[in-house]
Design a protein around this motif. Structure first.
Motif, PDB file in Angstrom:
ATOM      1  N   ASP A  94       0.813  -1.215   0.000  1.00  0.00           N
ATOM      2  CA  ASP A  94       0.000   0.000   0.000  1.00  0.00           C
ATOM      3  C   ASP A  94       0.849   1.269   0.000  1.00  0.00           C
ATOM      4  OD1 ASP A  94      -2.173  -1.590  -0.033  1.00  0.00           O
ATOM      5  OD2 ASP A  94      -2.658  -1.366   2.100  1.00  0.00           O
ATOM      6  N   ARG A  95       1.906   1.264   0.798  1.00  0.00           N
ATOM      7  CA  ARG A  95       2.667   2.520   0.865  1.00  0.00           C
ATOM      8  C   ARG A  95       3.668   2.672  -0.285  1.00  0.00           C
ATOM      9  NH1 ARG A  95       5.531   1.877   6.686  1.00  0.00           N
ATOM     10  NH2 ARG A  95       3.667   0.661   7.022  1.00  0.00           N
ATOM     11  N   LEU A  96       3.844   1.628  -1.073  1.00  0.00           N
ATOM     12  CA  LEU A  96       4.697   1.744  -2.266  1.00  0.00           C
ATOM     13  C   LEU A  96       3.917   2.296  -3.462  1.00  0.00           C
ATOM     14  CD1 LEU A  96       6.700  -1.650  -2.146  1.00  0.00           C
ATOM     15  CD2 LEU A  96       7.340   0.574  -1.173  1.00  0.00           C
ATOM     16  N   ALA A  97       2.590   2.243  -3.378  1.00  0.00           N
ATOM     17  CA  ALA A  97       1.752   2.651  -4.515  1.00  0.00           C
ATOM     18  C   ALA A  97       2.087   4.067  -4.969  1.00  0.00           C
ATOM     19  CB  ALA A  97       0.275   2.545  -4.140  1.00  0.00           C
ATOM     20  N   GLY A  98       2.307   4.223  -6.262  1.00  0.00           N
ATOM     21  CA  GLY A  98       2.553   5.537  -6.849  1.00  0.00           C
ATOM     22  C   GLY A  98       3.958   6.060  -6.668  1.00  0.00           C
ATOM     23  N   LYS A  99       4.812   5.293  -5.997  1.00  0.00           N
ATOM     24  CA  LYS A  99       6.177   5.784  -5.720  1.00  0.00           C
ATOM     25  C   LYS A  99       7.227   5.053  -6.548  1.00  0.00           C
ATOM     26  CE  LYS A  99       5.579   7.639  -1.205  1.00  0.00           C
ATOM     27  NZ  LYS A  99       6.186   7.924   0.074  1.00  0.00           N
ATOM     28  N   PRO A 100       8.361   5.724  -6.804  1.00  0.00           N
ATOM     29  CA  PRO A 100       9.499   5.025  -7.414  1.00  0.00           C
ATOM     30  C   PRO A 100      10.056   4.005  -6.421  1.00  0.00           C
ATOM     31  CG  PRO A 100       9.756   7.422  -7.554  1.00  0.00           C
ATOM     32  CD  PRO A 100       8.637   7.147  -6.583  1.00  0.00           C
ATOM     33  N   VAL A 101      10.131   2.762  -6.840  1.00  0.00           N
ATOM     34  CA  VAL A 101      10.670   1.693  -5.997  1.00  0.00           C
ATOM     35  C   VAL A 101      11.834   1.054  -6.755  1.00  0.00           C
ATOM     36  CG1 VAL A 101      10.196  -0.486  -4.814  1.00  0.00           C
ATOM     37  CG2 VAL A 101       8.393   1.266  -4.982  1.00  0.00           C
ATOM     38  N   VAL A 102      13.007   1.112  -6.166  1.00  0.00           N
ATOM     39  CA  VAL A 102      14.207   0.631  -6.853  1.00  0.00           C
ATOM     40  C   VAL A 102      14.493  -0.820  -6.465  1.00  0.00           C
ATOM     41  CG1 VAL A 102      16.667   1.011  -7.261  1.00  0.00           C
ATOM     42  CG2 VAL A 102      15.144   2.967  -6.827  1.00  0.00           C
ATOM     43  N   ASP A 103      14.519  -1.684  -7.466  1.00  0.00           N
ATOM     44  CA  ASP A 103      14.877  -3.098  -7.284  1.00  0.00           C
ATOM     45  C   ASP A 103      16.327  -3.272  -7.724  1.00  0.00           C
ATOM     46  OD1 ASP A 103      15.100  -5.903  -7.337  1.00  0.00           O
ATOM     47  OD2 ASP A 103      14.364  -5.940  -9.408  1.00  0.00           O
ATOM     48  N   ILE A 104      17.183  -3.647  -6.775  1.00  0.00           N
ATOM     49  CA  ILE A 104      18.611  -3.778  -7.084  1.00  0.00           C
ATOM     50  C   ILE A 104      19.038  -5.238  -7.213  1.00  0.00           C
ATOM     51  CG2 ILE A 104      19.048  -1.719  -5.674  1.00  0.00           C
ATOM     52  CD1 ILE A 104      20.496  -3.729  -3.700  1.00  0.00           C
ATOM     53  N   THR A 105      18.086  -6.158  -7.129  1.00  0.00           N
ATOM     54  CA  THR A 105      18.432  -7.575  -6.942  1.00  0.00           C
ATOM     55  C   THR A 105      19.013  -8.244  -8.195  1.00  0.00           C
ATOM     56  OG1 THR A 105      16.241  -8.397  -7.562  1.00  0.00           O
ATOM     57  CG2 THR A 105      16.604  -7.854  -5.238  1.00  0.00           C
ATOM     58  N   ASN A 106      19.897  -9.197  -7.927  1.00  0.00           N
ATOM     59  CA  ASN A 106      20.268 -10.219  -8.902  1.00  0.00           C
ATOM     60  C   ASN A 106      19.772 -11.534  -8.315  1.00  0.00           C
ATOM     61  OD1 ASN A 106      21.727  -8.814 -11.015  1.00  0.00           O
ATOM     62  ND2 ASN A 106      23.171  -8.280  -9.393  1.00  0.00           N
ATOM     63  N   PRO A 107      18.652 -12.044  -8.838  1.00  0.00           N
ATOM     64  CA  PRO A 107      17.976 -13.178  -8.197  1.00  0.00           C
ATOM     65  C   PRO A 107      18.677 -14.503  -8.488  1.00  0.00           C
ATOM     66  CG  PRO A 107      16.779 -12.529 -10.176  1.00  0.00           C
ATOM     67  CD  PRO A 107      17.919 -11.556 -10.020  1.00  0.00           C
ATOM     68  N   VAL A 108      19.866 -14.645  -7.931  1.00  0.00           N
ATOM     69  CA  VAL A 108      20.690 -15.836  -8.200  1.00  0.00           C
ATOM     70  C   VAL A 108      20.227 -17.055  -7.405  1.00  0.00           C
ATOM     71  CG1 VAL A 108      22.775 -14.604  -8.865  1.00  0.00           C
ATOM     72  CG2 VAL A 108      22.334 -15.026  -6.447  1.00  0.00           C
ATOM     73  N   ASN A 109      20.576 -18.215  -7.935  1.00  0.00           N
ATOM     74  CA  ASN A 109      20.280 -19.464  -7.235  1.00  0.00           C
ATOM     75  C   ASN A 109      21.315 -19.717  -6.129  1.00  0.00           C
ATOM     76  OD1 ASN A 109      22.582 -20.260  -8.551  1.00  0.00           O
ATOM     77  ND2 ASN A 109      21.619 -21.836  -9.801  1.00  0.00           N
ATOM     78  N   GLU A 110      21.210 -20.854  -5.479  1.00  0.00           N
ATOM     79  CA  GLU A 110      22.089 -21.113  -4.323  1.00  0.00           C
ATOM     80  C   GLU A 110      23.555 -21.264  -4.705  1.00  0.00           C
ATOM     81  OE1 GLU A 110      20.569 -24.435  -2.167  1.00  0.00           O
ATOM     82  OE2 GLU A 110      18.837 -23.326  -1.394  1.00  0.00           O
ATOM     83  N   THR A 111      23.799 -21.659  -5.957  1.00  0.00           N
ATOM     84  CA  THR A 111      25.191 -21.839  -6.394  1.00  0.00           C
ATOM     85  C   THR A 111      25.692 -20.630  -7.191  1.00  0.00           C
ATOM     86  OG1 THR A 111      24.282 -23.155  -8.214  1.00  0.00           O
ATOM     87  CG2 THR A 111      25.203 -24.361  -6.348  1.00  0.00           C
ATOM     88  N   TYR A 112      24.917 -19.561  -7.222  1.00  0.00           N
ATOM     89  CA  TYR A 112      25.342 -18.310  -7.848  1.00  0.00           C
ATOM     90  C   TYR A 112      25.727 -18.472  -9.318  1.00  0.00           C
ATOM     91  CZ  TYR A 112      25.408 -16.220  -3.201  1.00  0.00           C
ATOM     92  OH  TYR A 112      25.023 -15.747  -1.965  1.00  0.00           O
ATOM     93  N   ASP A 113      25.115 -19.414 -10.019  1.00  0.00           N
ATOM     94  CA  ASP A 113      25.464 -19.557 -11.437  1.00  0.00           C
ATOM     95  C   ASP A 113      24.264 -19.524 -12.367  1.00  0.00           C
ATOM     96  OD1 ASP A 113      24.430 -21.990 -10.795  1.00  0.00           O
ATOM     97  OD2 ASP A 113      26.127 -23.165 -11.541  1.00  0.00           O
ATOM     98  N   ALA A 114      23.099 -19.176 -11.841  1.00  0.00           N
ATOM     99  CA  ALA A 114      21.908 -19.008 -12.691  1.00  0.00           C
ATOM    100  C   ALA A 114      20.895 -18.171 -11.909  1.00  0.00           C
ATOM    101  CB  ALA A 114      21.316 -20.359 -13.063  1.00  0.00           C
ATOM    102  N   LEU A 115      19.881 -17.697 -12.616  1.00  0.00           N
ATOM    103  CA  LEU A 115      18.842 -16.884 -11.973  1.00  0.00           C
ATOM    104  C   LEU A 115      17.611 -17.748 -11.695  1.00  0.00           C
ATOM    105  CD1 LEU A 115      19.117 -13.628 -14.147  1.00  0.00           C
ATOM    106  CD2 LEU A 115      20.241 -14.144 -11.963  1.00  0.00           C
ATOM    107  N   VAL A 116      16.894 -17.406 -10.625  1.00  0.00           N
ATOM    108  CA  VAL A 116      15.746 -18.226 -10.230  1.00  0.00           C
ATOM    109  C   VAL A 116      14.424 -17.729 -10.830  1.00  0.00           C
ATOM    110  CG1 VAL A 116      16.835 -18.930  -8.066  1.00  0.00           C
ATOM    111  CG2 VAL A 116      15.361 -16.893  -8.103  1.00  0.00           C
ATOM    112  N   VAL A 117      14.435 -16.551 -11.441  1.00  0.00           N
ATOM    113  CA  VAL A 117      13.192 -16.047 -12.041  1.00  0.00           C
ATOM    114  C   VAL A 117      12.973 -16.732 -13.399  1.00  0.00           C
ATOM    115  CG1 VAL A 117      13.186 -13.840 -10.846  1.00  0.00           C
ATOM    116  CG2 VAL A 117      14.476 -14.061 -12.976  1.00  0.00           C
ATOM    117  N   PRO A 118      11.721 -16.735 -13.896  1.00  0.00           N
ATOM    118  CA  PRO A 118      11.487 -17.354 -15.211  1.00  0.00           C
ATOM    119  C   PRO A 118      12.396 -16.731 -16.282  1.00  0.00           C
ATOM    120  CG  PRO A 118       9.402 -16.869 -14.127  1.00  0.00           C
ATOM    121  CD  PRO A 118      10.471 -16.254 -13.284  1.00  0.00           C
TER     122      PRO A 118
END
Lengths: 208, 208
Positions: free
Chosen positions: B80-104
């Protein structure tokens, strides 16, 4: 080394210039003999010859300096003579509007080409270095990084040696599957050109 | 601007240092008040305050300086409080072995987070700049590039202003969907660290 470049466009000229700068022998293979001779002529000094597509050609390293659909065609055409050799895939398999890639999201051009010729040792390289920058070998006084991905160590070493001898900075970027991230970077770099106004004369570098 | 950083790790310190260097006001939000105060203390000079997660917080820009699973949790908690605001996503969604991403493969963390809070103006940024380099603002005397992707122009402009005021070089990398390529680059940059021996102190730069 003997290097064979398949293709007669700007990337053939750019990579060819680095091959010759490193003192290696170059053969340019084109569908049109005149266009292949045009590349050889533009490159000027060095040990360079030409061949027409379909003729026999050798080479310690084969570079596919063509667009992705043509690379697929070349791999199918030359499957037998690519077997056991380092084959460099430089493509960024962009769509018609240059804002996305046409290969499956969980794959890459290199992996797709590799499926067409499983006995060739495919290496992804030179997809993040624009032709204009290869011809000069640097951007704003900074040496070009050449990110290299592949599963065959000897093949990667050969490509790294070519890059190094040509005055470039080779970086081993990991296994063939990492071509997916290299192509994402290639696409990103292309899409940034308008924003940066850099006219395909920029380069991506890892500063350490 | 008033900037709120959710997170108390090294990236909170890195981005926080640039926010304060630019003369902006900073609030650090942590699950643990002591850890938030530790960040504020480490940052030293500047207009910085802390809040415990769950308390009210404002901010013209909200930065999610946490790992991807925690970013999902924070977006759900604060929708609710993020609505309408700039929200910065800095993530690198890596897997447990840091060699691939977990997102589709055809998506990105930014797009997945955006689905959880469709009214927030998500911006991908700072995922190709390591914490250590943000604290100094440069690598080998070269200004850091901050690649920014998002669909809301005003949100991107606010993040670019923060980067510029903090001595960094913001680059508009296009729409939110381009976060996919930025995360591929983030993963690539992480996987290169061992090869380069650069200890997460390198930066990726587009040289023009």
């Amino acid at each position: 080394m003997e290097v064979t470049i398949i293709g007669t466009g700007n990337m053939a000229r750019g990579i060819g210039s680095r091959v010759l700068a490193g003192g290696h022998r170059l053969t340019v293979v084109g569908k049109d003999q005149g266009r292949a001779q045009g590349v050889a002529s533009d490159l000027g000094k060095g040990d360079v010859s030409t061949a027409v597509a379909g003729a026999e050609f050798g080479g310690d390293v084969i570079v596919l300096a063509v667009y992705y659909p043509d690379a697929r065609e070349a791999v199918e055409q030359y499957r037998d003579r690519l077997a056991g050799k380092p084959v460099v895939d430089i493509t960024n398999p962009v769509n018609e509007t240059y804002d996305a890639l046409v290969v499956p999201a969980d794959s890459s051009a290199t992996q797709e080409l590799s499926r067409l010729a499983p006995d060739a040792h495919f290496v992804k390289a030179f997809n993040t270095t624009f032709a204009r920058t290869l011809s000069s070998g640097e951007v704003s006084g900074q040496q070009l990084d050449v990110l290299i991905a592949g599963d065959d160590s000897a093949a990667k070493d050969a490509v790294a040696e070519l890059a190094r001898d040509g005055g470039l900075n080779p970086i081993d970027a990991g296994p063939q599957s990492r071509a997916r991230e290299l192509e994402a970077l290639g696409l990103l770099h292309m899409t940034l050109q308008e924003q940066l106004g850099s006219g395909f004369a920029s380069t991506v570098k890892v500063i350490t």
